[in-house]
Design a protein around this motif. Sequence first.
Motif, PDB file in Angstrom:
ATOM      1  N   ARG A  67      -1.253   8.311   2.972  1.00 35.17           N
ATOM      2  CA  ARG A  67      -2.066   8.987   1.970  1.00 35.17           C
ATOM      3  C   ARG A  67      -1.453  10.351   1.663  1.00 35.17           C
ATOM      4  O   ARG A  67      -1.089  11.107   2.569  1.00 35.17           O
ATOM      5  CB  ARG A  67      -3.496   9.163   2.454  1.00 35.17           C
ATOM      6  CG  ARG A  67      -4.396   7.976   2.139  1.00 35.17           C
ATOM      7  CD  ARG A  67      -4.131   6.789   3.029  1.00 35.17           C
ATOM      8  NE  ARG A  67      -4.574   7.034   4.401  1.00 35.17           N
ATOM      9  CZ  ARG A  67      -4.196   6.315   5.448  1.00 35.17           C
ATOM     10  NH1 ARG A  67      -3.340   5.301   5.304  1.00 35.17           N
ATOM     11  NH2 ARG A  67      -4.642   6.589   6.659  1.00 35.17           N
ATOM     12  N   VAL A  68      -1.329  10.624   0.367  1.00 37.14           N
ATOM     13  CA  VAL A  68      -0.775  11.888  -0.113  1.00 37.14           C
ATOM     14  C   VAL A  68      -1.836  12.545  -0.998  1.00 37.14           C
ATOM     15  O   VAL A  68      -2.228  11.985  -2.022  1.00 37.14           O
ATOM     16  CB  VAL A  68       0.528  11.662  -0.908  1.00 37.14           C
ATOM     17  CG1 VAL A  68       1.080  12.992  -1.411  1.00 37.14           C
ATOM     18  CG2 VAL A  68       1.555  10.936  -0.050  1.00 37.14           C
ATOM     19  N   GLY A  69      -2.307  13.710  -0.591  1.00 34.81           N
ATOM     20  CA  GLY A  69      -3.396  14.366  -1.307  1.00 34.81           C
ATOM     21  C   GLY A  69      -2.903  15.226  -2.453  1.00 34.81           C
ATOM     22  O   GLY A  69      -1.792  15.767  -2.419  1.00 34.81           O
ATOM     23  N   TYR A  82       0.722  10.760  -9.767  1.00 39.40           N
ATOM     24  CA  TYR A  82       0.027   9.484  -9.889  1.00 39.40           C
ATOM     25  C   TYR A  82       0.999   8.313  -9.764  1.00 39.40           C
ATOM     26  O   TYR A  82       0.761   7.351  -9.027  1.00 39.40           O
ATOM     27  CB  TYR A  82      -0.666   9.396 -11.255  1.00 39.40           C
ATOM     28  CG  TYR A  82      -2.089   9.869 -11.328  1.00 39.40           C
ATOM     29  CD1 TYR A  82      -2.472  11.105 -10.822  1.00 39.40           C
ATOM     30  CD2 TYR A  82      -3.061   9.092 -11.927  1.00 39.40           C
ATOM     31  CE1 TYR A  82      -3.786  11.543 -10.929  1.00 39.40           C
ATOM     32  CE2 TYR A  82      -4.378   9.512 -12.038  1.00 39.40           C
ATOM     33  CZ  TYR A  82      -4.729  10.743 -11.531  1.00 39.40           C
ATOM     34  OH  TYR A  82      -6.036  11.157 -11.627  1.00 39.40           O
ATOM     35  N   TYR A  83       2.082   8.393 -10.523  1.00 43.80           N
ATOM     36  CA  TYR A  83       2.995   7.254 -10.603  1.00 43.80           C
ATOM     37  C   TYR A  83       3.985   7.201  -9.446  1.00 43.80           C
ATOM     38  O   TYR A  83       4.282   6.110  -8.936  1.00 43.80           O
ATOM     39  CB  TYR A  83       3.726   7.279 -11.953  1.00 43.80           C
ATOM     40  CG  TYR A  83       2.823   6.856 -13.079  1.00 43.80           C
ATOM     41  CD1 TYR A  83       2.593   5.512 -13.348  1.00 43.80           C
ATOM     42  CD2 TYR A  83       2.163   7.795 -13.871  1.00 43.80           C
ATOM     43  CE1 TYR A  83       1.744   5.108 -14.373  1.00 43.80           C
ATOM     44  CE2 TYR A  83       1.312   7.405 -14.895  1.00 43.80           C
ATOM     45  CZ  TYR A  83       1.107   6.062 -15.141  1.00 43.80           C
ATOM     46  OH  TYR A  83       0.260   5.663 -16.148  1.00 43.80           O
ATOM     47  N   SER A  88       5.340   4.063  -5.134  1.00 50.05           N
ATOM     48  CA  SER A  88       6.135   3.972  -3.901  1.00 50.05           C
ATOM     49  C   SER A  88       5.437   3.178  -2.809  1.00 50.05           C
ATOM     50  O   SER A  88       5.996   2.987  -1.724  1.00 50.05           O
ATOM     51  CB  SER A  88       6.434   5.379  -3.369  1.00 50.05           C
ATOM     52  OG  SER A  88       7.161   6.129  -4.314  1.00 50.05           O
ATOM     53  N   GLY A  89       4.200   2.752  -3.089  1.00 53.17           N
ATOM     54  CA  GLY A  89       3.447   2.020  -2.078  1.00 53.17           C
ATOM     55  C   GLY A  89       2.555   2.919  -1.247  1.00 53.17           C
ATOM     56  O   GLY A  89       1.920   2.461  -0.296  1.00 53.17           O
ATOM     57  N   MET A  90       2.499   4.205  -1.609  1.00 52.27           N
ATOM     58  CA  MET A  90       1.607   5.139  -0.929  1.00 52.27           C
ATOM     59  C   MET A  90       0.313   5.260  -1.719  1.00 52.27           C
ATOM     60  O   MET A  90       0.127   4.601  -2.742  1.00 52.27           O
ATOM     61  CB  MET A  90       2.295   6.505  -0.798  1.00 52.27           C
ATOM     62  CG  MET A  90       3.606   6.443  -0.033  1.00 52.27           C
ATOM     63  SD  MET A  90       4.591   7.925  -0.302  1.00 52.27           S
ATOM     64  CE  MET A  90       6.228   7.302   0.123  1.00 52.27           C
ATOM     65  N   VAL A  91      -0.592   6.104  -1.258  1.00 56.22           N
ATOM     66  CA  VAL A  91      -1.901   6.247  -1.886  1.00 56.22           C
ATOM     67  C   VAL A  91      -2.042   7.666  -2.415  1.00 56.22           C
ATOM     68  O   VAL A  91      -1.987   8.630  -1.646  1.00 56.22           O
ATOM     69  CB  VAL A  91      -3.036   5.938  -0.890  1.00 56.22           C
ATOM     70  CG1 VAL A  91      -4.396   6.072  -1.574  1.00 56.22           C
ATOM     71  CG2 VAL A  91      -2.866   4.540  -0.305  1.00 56.22           C
ATOM     72  N   CYS A  92      -2.223   7.786  -3.723  1.00 56.26           N
ATOM     73  CA  CYS A  92      -2.438   9.093  -4.344  1.00 56.26           C
ATOM     74  C   CYS A  92      -3.909   9.456  -4.190  1.00 56.26           C
ATOM     75  O   CYS A  92      -4.779   8.902  -4.870  1.00 56.26           O
ATOM     76  CB  CYS A  92      -2.043   9.048  -5.815  1.00 56.26           C
ATOM     77  SG  CYS A  92      -2.198  10.638  -6.653  1.00 56.26           S
ATOM     78  N   HIS A  93      -4.172  10.375  -3.280  1.00 58.07           N
ATOM     79  CA  HIS A  93      -5.544  10.757  -2.955  1.00 58.07           C
ATOM     80  C   HIS A  93      -5.894  12.037  -3.702  1.00 58.07           C
ATOM     81  O   HIS A  93      -5.530  13.132  -3.293  1.00 58.07           O
ATOM     82  CB  HIS A  93      -5.676  10.961  -1.439  1.00 58.07           C
ATOM     83  CG  HIS A  93      -6.991  11.560  -1.031  1.00 58.07           C
ATOM     84  ND1 HIS A  93      -7.138  12.314   0.116  1.00 58.07           N
ATOM     85  CD2 HIS A  93      -8.217  11.528  -1.622  1.00 58.07           C
ATOM     86  CE1 HIS A  93      -8.379  12.725   0.199  1.00 58.07           C
ATOM     87  NE2 HIS A  93      -9.054  12.251  -0.833  1.00 58.07           N
ATOM     88  N   TYR A 198      -8.574   2.499  -4.705  1.00 58.63           N
ATOM     89  CA  TYR A 198      -8.264   1.712  -5.892  1.00 58.63           C
ATOM     90  C   TYR A 198      -6.944   0.978  -5.684  1.00 58.63           C
ATOM     91  O   TYR A 198      -5.988   1.537  -5.147  1.00 58.63           O
ATOM     92  CB  TYR A 198      -8.151   2.620  -7.119  1.00 58.63           C
ATOM     93  CG  TYR A 198      -9.351   3.518  -7.307  1.00 58.63           C
ATOM     94  CD1 TYR A 198     -10.599   2.989  -7.617  1.00 58.63           C
ATOM     95  CD2 TYR A 198      -9.242   4.896  -7.160  1.00 58.63           C
ATOM     96  CE1 TYR A 198     -11.710   3.818  -7.787  1.00 58.63           C
ATOM     97  CE2 TYR A 198     -10.334   5.728  -7.327  1.00 58.63           C
ATOM     98  CZ  TYR A 198     -11.565   5.193  -7.637  1.00 58.63           C
ATOM     99  OH  TYR A 198     -12.653   6.005  -7.795  1.00 58.63           O
ATOM    100  N   SER A 199      -6.872  -0.255  -6.150  1.00 61.35           N
ATOM    101  CA  SER A 199      -5.637  -1.030  -6.047  1.00 61.35           C
ATOM    102  C   SER A 199      -4.842  -0.937  -7.346  1.00 61.35           C
ATOM    103  O   SER A 199      -5.367  -0.526  -8.389  1.00 61.35           O
ATOM    104  CB  SER A 199      -5.960  -2.495  -5.754  1.00 61.35           C
ATOM    105  OG  SER A 199      -6.613  -3.092  -6.865  1.00 61.35           O
TER     106      SER A 199
END
Length: 537
Positions: A67-69, A82-83, A88-93, A198-199
């Motif tokens: 997770r990247v905040g 966002y993109y 990259s398969g990480m999560v934009c938190h 969100y997926s």
Amino acid sequence: MLRGMMMGTPLLVTSVLRHAALYHADTEIVSRTTEGPIHRHSYADAWARAQRLANALAALGLQPGDRVGTLAWNGYRHLECYYAIGGSGMVCHTINPRLFPEQIAYIVNHAEDRVLFADLTFIPLLEGIADHLKGVKAIVVMTDAANMPASSLPNLLCYEDLLAEQPDRFDWPELDENTACGMCYTSGTTGNPKGVLYSHRSALLHAMAACLPDVFDLSASDVVLPVVPMFHVNAWGIPYAAPMVGAKLVFPGPKLDGASLHELFEAERVTNTAGVPTVWLALLNWLHANGKTLGTLRRVAIGGSACPPMMIQRFRELGVEVLHAWGMTETSPLGLANMPKGKHAGMDADSSLALASKQGRPICGIELRVVDAAGVDVPRDGTSFGRLLVRGAWVCGGYFGVEASPAHETMPGWFETGDVVTMDADGYVQIVDRTKDVIKSGGEWISSIDLENIAVGHPAVAEAAAIAIPDEKWGERPLLVVVVKEGASLTKEDLLAVFEGKVAKWCIPDDVRFVETLPHTATGKLLKSKIRELAGA
């Protein structure tokens, strides 16, 4: 069962920006920056920079699933996050900076964010909670070297320096479309905030729905300015929807006052915008005070809380169509959108305004039920009340880190929204209240939203909240808490007289209390729990 013979290409957010860069390469992205100047570049530039950022994330040692905040305004660097993060398969938190500092620290720790990206505005906020951020390895300041702040924060990195060190080509992973790409926490008005994941699939399907004519009605000829923040529910999906169709994007940055918004609307020839009622009230009042109009704006989407009919009418007088919409963090957020049907053509002005004041019809991909206390569907007659349940391709099935979701316990497979609504035969939903805010007087329900809409129709009222107060005879009775416009005068008797003939006599509030300001949640909604506390005091 005979399977279709279509390609199994996954729905990934990366494909959206790639499409924009290939086929809308020179379409502009315009941003008012925290540093001050207006920044301009294109979708082709954004695609190259997103790849630089994706390489930088890998260089920082981040792994798929991390997770990247972000603590950032609406701007081009936030769009790149966002993109690059999700792709990259990480999560934009995305983190709402309007929450209390202790809530932000809780959210960062609960999400286990490894790196934070922050605009200059929010460095002092992070300095204040730095000791509580347990797992954060680095903080990236979203600026260039010339504007890097002097700060006590450890492991402070410069966004533009990170990008400058990396190539503008990245080998994007082929992800499963159900991989998480984004995360947003609820505002947490009761208990701790809860994380919604969100997926890629849900984000793309939601964006496709947002582009529909009866929703945001976006195309490559549009200029879109999202006032709704990217730090909350993905700015209602606009950062995905606008590039999907190749619309020009205009980001307002930190300046959301009437003068600053009007300047961008006119200079960039904005056609579509979206935001919460509090922002639009300030803009409308500024336009009126300064004798200004809106030259190119054709549609404004209003959600987050109920839009007063008076606001819809004021926009119509300026030649702007209002799209009343409803959604939640848990619904990505779009669930309902209000556009008239063909049969409504020729409707008289009062009926048209009454229809537009409803929250709207379900967007295809969303299913609704309205049920009574026993879980039985109520009649779709536009008057029968019930609890609103929802399910669909972009509705959350549970919360991050929570084993059992209380929102699904009462009706398995459905999300309990907490809203009390009516629905008519055409599917138009009107929110009567939140289940926790409805006023129950003598066994009958009184809508606080109806009372508030009537109150703000008075020319001297800036804002109003209707709450329940205990009553020995009736159980509860309505009380109005009102902010009067600057320079105006208003008495309790004058205001209550407005209700005559608009609601049943037993629905008219018993009393009015005048206050200087009303408290709001981090997302701009009236904070009813605090207002009830103030009224009790």
